[in-house]
Design a protein around this motif. Structure first.
Motif, PDB file in Angstrom:
ATOM      1  N   ASN A 110       0.837  -1.208   0.000  1.00  0.00           N
ATOM      2  CA  ASN A 110       0.000   0.000   0.000  1.00  0.00           C
ATOM      3  C   ASN A 110       0.871   1.257   0.000  1.00  0.00           C
ATOM      4  O   ASN A 110       0.842   2.034   0.960  1.00  0.00           O
ATOM      5  N   ASP A 160      -6.509   8.165   6.552  1.00  0.00           N
ATOM      6  CA  ASP A 160      -6.389   6.716   6.747  1.00  0.00           C
ATOM      7  C   ASP A 160      -5.532   6.074   5.663  1.00  0.00           C
ATOM      8  O   ASP A 160      -4.781   5.120   5.929  1.00  0.00           O
ATOM      9  N   SER A 161      -5.633   6.585   4.437  1.00  0.00           N
ATOM     10  CA  SER A 161      -4.818   6.040   3.348  1.00  0.00           C
ATOM     11  C   SER A 161      -3.330   6.201   3.649  1.00  0.00           C
ATOM     12  O   SER A 161      -2.517   5.321   3.335  1.00  0.00           O
ATOM     13  N   LYS A 173      -2.067   6.699   6.834  1.00  0.00           N
ATOM     14  CA  LYS A 173      -1.770   5.979   8.079  1.00  0.00           C
ATOM     15  C   LYS A 173      -1.586   4.484   7.832  1.00  0.00           C
ATOM     16  O   LYS A 173      -0.760   3.827   8.482  1.00  0.00           O
ATOM     17  N   ASN A 174      -2.326   3.939   6.869  1.00  0.00           N
ATOM     18  CA  ASN A 174      -2.284   2.502   6.595  1.00  0.00           C
ATOM     19  C   ASN A 174      -1.282   2.120   5.507  1.00  0.00           C
ATOM     20  O   ASN A 174      -1.174   0.942   5.147  1.00  0.00           O
ATOM     21  N   ASP A 221       2.185   1.085   3.827  1.00  0.00           N
ATOM     22  CA  ASP A 221       3.387   0.415   4.330  1.00  0.00           C
ATOM     23  C   ASP A 221       4.650   1.197   3.958  1.00  0.00           C
ATOM     24  O   ASP A 221       5.642   1.175   4.687  1.00  0.00           O
ATOM     25  N   THR A 278       4.710   2.277   9.270  1.00  0.00           N
ATOM     26  CA  THR A 278       4.975   2.761   7.916  1.00  0.00           C
ATOM     27  C   THR A 278       6.454   3.125   7.791  1.00  0.00           C
ATOM     28  O   THR A 278       7.053   3.659   8.733  1.00  0.00           O
TER      29      THR A 278
END
Length: 587
Positions: free
Chosen positions: A212, A272-273, A275-276, A278, A306
């Motif tokens: 991601n 959120d995109s 924060k999530n 990698d 991340t």
């Protein structure tokens, strides 16, 4: 051959390609003005306040991507200009400030307007905390090399303002012309560092293997004129892009992989995109507080888990706020050129990310639907969402927007689509109230063929209303759109939410809401002005202002509702510990 320093200064600026100087007269700089009066290549933009001059020069530099020039008087002139120069410094905008000073032979005697309480002949030191360098010219023969160094430093590396402080007697002394002529042999462009292909391959392979990945871009992309290279890289690697406030427009807001602005005023989906993710590739960004929800890991960015790859022209930014797995110092335009070349070599066929594109499209549709009621509201005073929607509907795609602070900055960052890189000029790091209207002057002078609209609150416009005199006299057809909520609206919403009062934040007279008639004020300055009386009147009035092609003021009453927030700002924890409180409406 010998000539006056003032004359040679103007000739040097002409040869350097300077076309405009922004400033204000004073007894210390009239020798320069006299020399400037003979120039056929440089236009002097005469302002009524030095802060207007420095903000206008800031806007001008953002559009031209070259160092703007400010001419200032000593003492109060220099301190008046300081706010605009500091704003430019925090946003990395190249600028050369040339200021007059007391005569060198009167240092220490406390002559007229000398800043002298703690140091004699040292007014230049006032600027030291925020300019890249401040020089005082102590001899005429030093003027040429200091000027050359000043422009080189302002435009190289991480751009920013510099100060050249000149005792007034130096301007009127003679200098050997050969000292200026020899500078013509100098190359005026300094090459900046790039990435080597080995490191580029490592970055590309890491991103390609990530589950991601997200690219997070800042204003460094715009400063480096690297938007074209960024889009080419994104199109080939199919990685979604978030941006800081200053990075807005680096990738068009209608690009299928643009997530949007992060942080306090970012949406939950965008935050959120990030924060999530990698892996995040940070390009030309400082990861400032507002963009990162005060660096709280539960809201926007979470390093670790991340992992961060960070490329910036300024080595001091790498690792400053987040741990960095791969860091590189490079010019973003050159770095992205190499990344694109290596990406196409490693992956000859452009990658696809249809699922992410569909997710982004759905989120945009939902956000638009949630805003539809406000954007279509006929309420008056107008809903801020309706104002922004009508402005976007009327403006050409390449119009330049300048903002101030409040709804016109935060709301624009969140809700107003920008389609052309560099077409939004906003005060980022310093968040200076009063920036928007002078910056519009500078932007319009820099690019007279584009529509320029300043979105500015009544609090911000009230800081520098004399901008209208310059617009009228110099015939600069910028449009000043005053989003008038009769308040320092953002602060009013904060104070009301946390302390249940609006003391010191609302504009009132005898307990009643108060506002000057800005349309009437505009007319008094010789500028067209319209006071909007209903929501239905606004859009046609803006269309008429654009068509008129002359300075124009639109005074638009606005409801003081807060910009929706999904991120966090730790001032909320200072005001109301342990509570979930942000802003409230004061209407």
């Amino acid at each position: 051959m010998r000539d006056l320093v003032a004359n040679q200064l103007i000739k040097y600026l002409e040869r350097r390609g300077v076309k405009h100087i922004f400033g204000l007269c004073g007894h210390t700089n009239i020798a320069v003005l006299a020399a400037l009066s003979k120039s056929e290549k440089i236009r002097f933009i005469n302002t009524r306040h030095e802060q207007i001059a420095s903000h206008a020069a800031d806007g001008y530099a953002r559009v031209t991507k070259k160092a703007a020039v400010v001419l200032s008087h000593l003492g109060p002139g220099l301190t008046n200009a300081a706010t605009g120069v500091a704003n430019a410094a925090l946003d990395s905008i190249p600028m050369v400030v040339i200021a007059g000073d007391v005569p060198s032979h009167y240092f220490g005697k406390h002559p007229h307007q000398e800043v002298n309480l703690h140091a004699d002949g040292s007014q230049w030191e006032i600027y030291r905390p925020f300019v890249k360098r401040a020089w005082r010219v102590d001899r005429p023969d030093l003027m040429p090399e200091i000027l050359e160094k000043a422009f080189a430093l302002a435009e190289s590396g991480r751009p920013g303002p510099v100060l050249v402080d000149v005792p007034m007697d130096i301007f009127s002394k003679e200098v050997d012309v050969e000292l200026f002529d020899r500078l013509d042999l100098n190359n005026k462009f300094i090459h900046k560092p790039s990435l080597d292909e080995e490191l580029a391959a490592k970055i590309i392979s890491t991103l390609a293997a990530a589950k991601n990945p997200v690219i997070h871009v800042g204003g460094g992309i715009i400063l480096a004129d690297a938007a074209k290279e960024l889009q080419e890289f994104v199109d080939h690697m199919a990685i979604p892009v978030s941006h800081s406030l200053m990075g807005k427009g680096a990738l068009p807001d209608d690009h299928p992989l643009t997530l949007g602005m992060t942080g306090f005023w970012g949406t939950k989906f965008i935050n959120d995109s990030c924060k999530n993710a990698d892996y995040i590739l940070g390009l030309g960004t400082s990861f400032k507080e507002a963009d990162c929800s005060s660096w709280y890991p539960e809201f926007t960015f979470s390093f670790p888990p991340t992992k961060l790859i960070h490329i910036d022209i300024d080595p001091s930014e790498i690792g400053r706020n987040y741990p960095t797995e791969i860091g590189a110092v490079a010019d973003l335009k050159q770095a992205l050129t190499v990344l694109v070349r290596v990406a196409k070599k490693l992956y000859p066929v452009a990658r696809k990310n249809a699922a992410m594109e569909q997710t982004i499209a759905n989120q945009r549709k939902d956000f638009k639907a949630n805003n539809a009621k406000m954007e279509q509201s006929d309420a008056f005073p107008m809903m801020p969402e309706r104002i922004l929607a009508d402005v976007r509907a009327v403006l050409p795609r390449n119009a330049i927007i300048t903002t101030d602070v409040g709804w016109n900055k935060n709301g624009v960052g969140q809700q107003f689509p920008i389609y052309e890189p560099g077409s939004i000029l906003t005060p980022g790091g310093y968040a200076t109230m009063g920036f928007g209207s002078p910056a519009a002057l500078g932007a319009k002078v820099a690019d007279p063929d584009r529509v320029v609209v300043s979105l500015i609150g009544d609090g911000g416009f009230g800081q520098n209303p004399a901008v209208l005199a310059t617009a009228a006299i110099e015939n600069i057809p910028a449009i000043f759109l005053i989003m008038n909520n009769r308040a320092f609206g953002t602060i009013a919403g904060l104070e009301k939410a946390h302390y249940d009062t609006t003391f010191g934040t609302l504009f009132e007279k005898d307990g009643e809401s108060y506002s000057p008639d800005y349309a009437a004020i505009a007319k008094a300055y010789g500028v067209e002005g319209v006071k909007i009386q209903s929501a239905a009147e606004f859009k046609p009035a803006l269309e008429a202002a654009i068509k008129a092609n002359k300075p124009y003021v639109l005074d638009v009453s606005m409801i003081n509702n807060p910009v929706p927030t999904a991120g966090h700002w730790n001032i909320m924890d200072i005001y109301s510990p342990g509570k979930k409180v942000h802003h409230v409406s004061t209407n």
